[in-house]
Design a protein around this motif. Structure first.
Motif, short mmCIF file in Angstrom:
data_model
loop_
_atom_site.label_atom_id
_atom_site.label_comp_id
_atom_site.label_asym_id
_atom_site.label_seq_id
_atom_site.Cartn_x
_atom_site.Cartn_y
_atom_site.Cartn_z
N HIS A 113 -9.65 -2.89 -3.11
CA HIS A 113 -8.35 -2.91 -3.77
C HIS A 113 -7.73 -4.31 -3.78
N TYR A 114 -7.37 -4.81 -2.59
CA TYR A 114 -6.53 -6.01 -2.56
C TYR A 114 -7.31 -7.31 -2.65
N ASN A 115 -8.44 -7.40 -1.95
CA ASN A 115 -9.19 -8.66 -2.03
C ASN A 115 -9.61 -8.98 -3.47
N ARG B 249 -12.51 0.48 2.90
CA ARG B 249 -12.64 0.19 1.46
C ARG B 249 -11.37 -0.38 0.85
N ILE B 250 -10.24 -0.19 1.53
CA ILE B 250 -8.98 -0.55 0.86
C ILE B 250 -8.90 -2.05 0.60
N LEU B 251 -9.21 -2.83 1.59
CA LEU B 251 -9.13 -4.28 1.35
C LEU B 251 -10.25 -4.74 0.44
N GLY C 127 12.54 -7.41 -7.23
CA GLY C 127 13.19 -6.66 -6.15
C GLY C 127 12.37 -6.82 -4.88
N VAL C 128 12.35 -5.77 -4.06
CA VAL C 128 11.64 -5.92 -2.78
C VAL C 128 10.13 -6.09 -3.00
N ALA C 129 9.57 -7.02 -2.23
CA ALA C 129 8.12 -7.25 -2.23
C ALA C 129 7.69 -7.16 -0.77
N PHE D 225 11.53 -10.48 0.52
CA PHE D 225 10.11 -10.52 0.87
C PHE D 225 9.98 -10.03 2.32
N ILE D 226 9.06 -9.10 2.54
CA ILE D 226 8.88 -8.56 3.90
C ILE D 226 7.39 -8.50 4.23
N GLN D 227 7.01 -9.21 5.29
CA GLN D 227 5.64 -9.05 5.82
C GLN D 227 5.69 -7.80 6.69
N ALA D 228 5.59 -6.64 6.03
CA ALA D 228 5.92 -5.37 6.69
C ALA D 228 4.82 -4.86 7.62
N PHE D 229 3.71 -5.53 7.65
CA PHE D 229 2.50 -4.99 8.30
C PHE D 229 2.71 -4.64 9.78
N SER D 230 3.35 -5.57 10.53
CA SER D 230 3.45 -5.35 11.98
C SER D 230 4.26 -4.10 12.29
N LYS D 231 5.13 -3.70 11.36
CA LYS D 231 5.97 -2.53 11.61
C LYS D 231 5.15 -1.25 11.65
N ILE D 232 3.96 -1.29 11.03
CA ILE D 232 3.12 -0.08 11.06
C ILE D 232 1.80 -0.34 11.80
N GLY D 233 1.75 -1.44 12.55
CA GLY D 233 0.58 -1.68 13.39
C GLY D 233 -0.62 -2.27 12.68
N GLY E 148 4.61 -6.03 2.31
CA GLY E 148 3.20 -5.85 2.62
C GLY E 148 2.32 -6.54 1.60
N ALA E 149 1.29 -5.82 1.13
CA ALA E 149 0.39 -6.40 0.14
C ALA E 149 1.15 -6.80 -1.12
N GLY E 150 2.25 -6.11 -1.41
CA GLY E 150 3.07 -6.47 -2.58
C GLY E 150 3.61 -7.88 -2.46
N ASP F 225 10.57 -9.91 9.39
CA ASP F 225 11.93 -10.15 8.88
C ASP F 225 12.02 -9.89 7.37
N ARG F 226 13.20 -9.52 6.93
CA ARG F 226 13.49 -9.48 5.49
C ARG F 226 13.93 -10.87 5.08
N VAL F 227 13.25 -11.51 4.16
CA VAL F 227 13.61 -12.85 3.71
C VAL F 227 14.19 -12.75 2.30
N GLN G 227 0.83 -1.21 0.00
CA GLN G 227 0.00 0.00 0.00
C GLN G 227 0.86 1.26 0.00
N ASP G 228 0.49 2.22 -0.85
CA ASP G 228 1.13 3.54 -0.82
C ASP G 228 0.74 4.21 0.49
N LEU G 229 1.70 4.32 1.39
CA LEU G 229 1.39 4.83 2.73
C LEU G 229 1.06 6.32 2.68
O1 T3D Z 1 -6.30 -0.08 4.94
C1 T3D Z 1 -5.58 -1.05 4.72
O2 T3D Z 1 -6.00 -2.17 4.76
C2 T3D Z 1 -4.15 -0.77 4.39
C3 T3D Z 1 -3.59 -1.83 3.54
C4 T3D Z 1 -2.32 -2.21 3.72
C5 T3D Z 1 -1.64 -3.17 2.85
C6 T3D Z 1 -0.15 -3.01 2.98
O3 T3D Z 1 0.52 -3.28 2.02
S1 T3D Z 1 0.47 -2.46 4.47
C7 T3D Z 1 2.22 -2.42 4.19
C8 T3D Z 1 2.64 -1.19 3.44
N1 T3D Z 1 4.04 -1.25 3.07
C9 T3D Z 1 5.01 -0.99 3.93
O4 T3D Z 1 4.80 -0.74 5.11
C10 T3D Z 1 6.42 -0.95 3.37
C11 T3D Z 1 6.98 0.45 3.50
N2 T3D Z 1 8.29 0.52 2.88
C12 T3D Z 1 9.41 0.06 3.48
O5 T3D Z 1 9.39 -0.45 4.58
C13 T3D Z 1 10.69 0.25 2.73
O6 T3D Z 1 10.52 1.27 1.79
C14 T3D Z 1 11.16 -1.04 2.02
C15 T3D Z 1 11.61 -2.06 3.07
C16 T3D Z 1 10.05 -1.63 1.15
C17 T3D Z 1 12.36 -0.72 1.12
O7 T3D Z 1 13.35 -0.06 1.89
P1 T3D Z 1 14.57 0.69 1.17
O8 T3D Z 1 15.43 1.24 2.23
O9 T3D Z 1 15.18 -0.23 0.16
O10 T3D Z 1 13.87 1.85 0.30
P2 T3D Z 1 13.25 3.23 0.84
O11 T3D Z 1 14.27 4.31 0.76
O12 T3D Z 1 12.56 3.03 2.13
O13 T3D Z 1 12.09 3.48 -0.28
C18 T3D Z 1 12.42 3.92 -1.58
C19 T3D Z 1 11.38 4.96 -1.97
O14 T3D Z 1 10.10 4.30 -2.09
C20 T3D Z 1 11.21 6.03 -0.91
O15 T3D Z 1 10.88 7.24 -1.56
P3 T3D Z 1 11.89 8.54 -1.44
O16 T3D Z 1 12.10 8.80 0.01
O17 T3D Z 1 13.15 8.08 -2.13
O18 T3D Z 1 11.14 9.61 -2.17
C21 T3D Z 1 10.02 5.54 -0.11
O19 T3D Z 1 9.33 6.56 0.53
C22 T3D Z 1 9.17 4.93 -1.23
N3 T3D Z 1 8.29 3.89 -0.67
C23 T3D Z 1 8.63 2.66 -0.27
N4 T3D Z 1 7.58 2.02 0.19
C24 T3D Z 1 6.53 2.87 0.07
C25 T3D Z 1 6.99 4.06 -0.47
N5 T3D Z 1 6.17 5.10 -0.70
C26 T3D Z 1 4.87 4.95 -0.36
N6 T3D Z 1 4.37 3.79 0.17
C27 T3D Z 1 5.16 2.76 0.40
N7 T3D Z 1 4.63 1.59 0.88
#
Ligand code: T3D
Length: 258
Positions: free
Chosen positions: A83-85, A78-80, A104-106, A128-136, A108-110, A164-166, A63-65
């Motif tokens: 969008h994802y479901n 509405r997001i799940l 490359g990196v995958a 691969f990162i199950q990143a969800f717990s890091k943001i609650g 959360g939902a990715g 973990d990063r796998v 998800q774009d945070l």
């Molecule tokens: O309502 C709902 O149900 C919500 C649904 C949620 C589904 C989900 O997917 S929740 C999980 C969302 N994803 C994350 O929490 C992952 C966030 N990203 C990261 O933890 C890290 O970026 C990575 C581990 C993926 C990669 O780290 P690194 O150090 O290689 O790269 P970086 O510098 O953090 O990121 C590179 C750029 O991508 C950066 O932009 P900048 O600063 O260079 O302009 C970063 O902000 C951007 N980016 C990475 N992930 C996201 C993102 N921008 C928006 N959303 C992201 N998820």
């Protein structure tokens, strides 16, 4: 610039997530476009396999945070459901094989969209990162269904809680993915696999997928009955007749996907 690129190459619907500066994180537009493209691949006769990948350094960071906090942010409710479901349901129901080429990196939902595909390959440098717990949040996009079935309950719960990063090699070792491939020439190798999938008897692959989906919730006897019914359908396809004919004539089969 479109947030997803799409082309059809020799029977392969190639879907490339294309927000590289955001690590291909999903916003609403991208999630809805992916659903439309999966529907198009389902309907298009010229598409006999689908390949998902990402442009730049990521497959998708989920998800774009940034979108979650914007003024016109879609509500959490509405997001799940919107969008994802619908994305992961479409992938599981699609009557064609879906390959995820994790470049490359995958996260959360990715990650969970990648892992719900029929065949998952990853570049050596992918993680691969199950990143969800890091943001609650809790793992979504079918992850709590898919991951324990791939790697077992203990590994899945640790990976989901610790985030973990796998790496790709470890993901292959634990059965999370089919195969790790070298970074160099990664997409060429992925396309070879996708082309191979597209040249196989598409109906039989679709019925195989249906049987595997059913196996997730059925007992053994019910599964035998499902195999029985689906095998009868496979035996009525053009490709079954062609496969047997080609074997007896000692030549390579030419499957039509019919
Ligand atoms: O309502 C709902 O149900 C919500 C649904 C949620 C589904 C989900 O997917 S929740 C999980 C969302 N994803 C994350 O929490 C992952 C966030 N990203 C990261 O933890 C890290 O970026 C990575 C581990 C993926 C990669 O780290 P690194 O150090 O290689 O790269 P970086 O510098 O953090 O990121 C590179 C750029 O991508 C950066 O932009 P900048 O600063 O260079 O302009 C970063 O902000 C951007 N980016 C990475 N992930 C996201 C993102 N921008 C928006 N959303 C992201 N998820």
């Amino acid at each position: 610039m479109s947030s997803i690129l799409f082309e059809i190459r020799q029977g392969v619907g190639l879907i490339t997530f294309n927000r590289p500066e955001k690590y291909n994180a999903f916003n609403r537009e991208m999630a809805l476009m992916l659903q439309e493209l999966l529907d198009l691949c389902a309907q298009e006769k010229n598409v006999r396999a689908v390949c998902l990948t990402g442009s730049g350094r990521a497959f998708s960071a989920g998800q774009d945070l940034g979108e979650l906090t914007g003024g016109d942010a879609p509500g959490f409710d509405r997001i799940l459901s919107e969008h994802y479901n619908p994305v992961v349901s479409r992938i599981r129901r699609l009557e064609k094989p879906v390959l995820s080429a994790v470049n490359g990196v995958a996260a959360g939902a990715g990650a969970n969209i990648a892992l719900c595909c029929d065949v998952v390959v990853a570049a050596a440098s992918a993680v691969f990162i199950q990143a969800f717990s890091k943001i609650g949040l809790i793992p979504d996009s079918g992850g709590t269904f898919t991951l324990p079935r791939l790697v077992g309950l203990q590994k899945a719960s640790a990976l989901m809680m610790l985030g973990d990063r796998v790496g790709a090699a470890e993901a292959e070792r634990m059965g999370m993915i089919y195969r790790v491939l070298p970074d160099e020439g990664f997409m060429d190798e992925c396309l070879k696999i996708a082309l191979q999938l597209a040249s196989l008897p598409t109906r039989a692959l679709a019925l195989t997928k249906q049987a595997l989906n059913a196996s997730q919730h059925q007992d053994f006897d019910a599964q035998l009955r499902t195999e029985d019914q689906l095998q009868i359908r496979a035996a009525h396809t053009y490709d079954y007749a062609e496969g047997v004919r080609a074997f007896l004539e000692k030549r390579a089969p030419v499957f039509r996907g019919e």
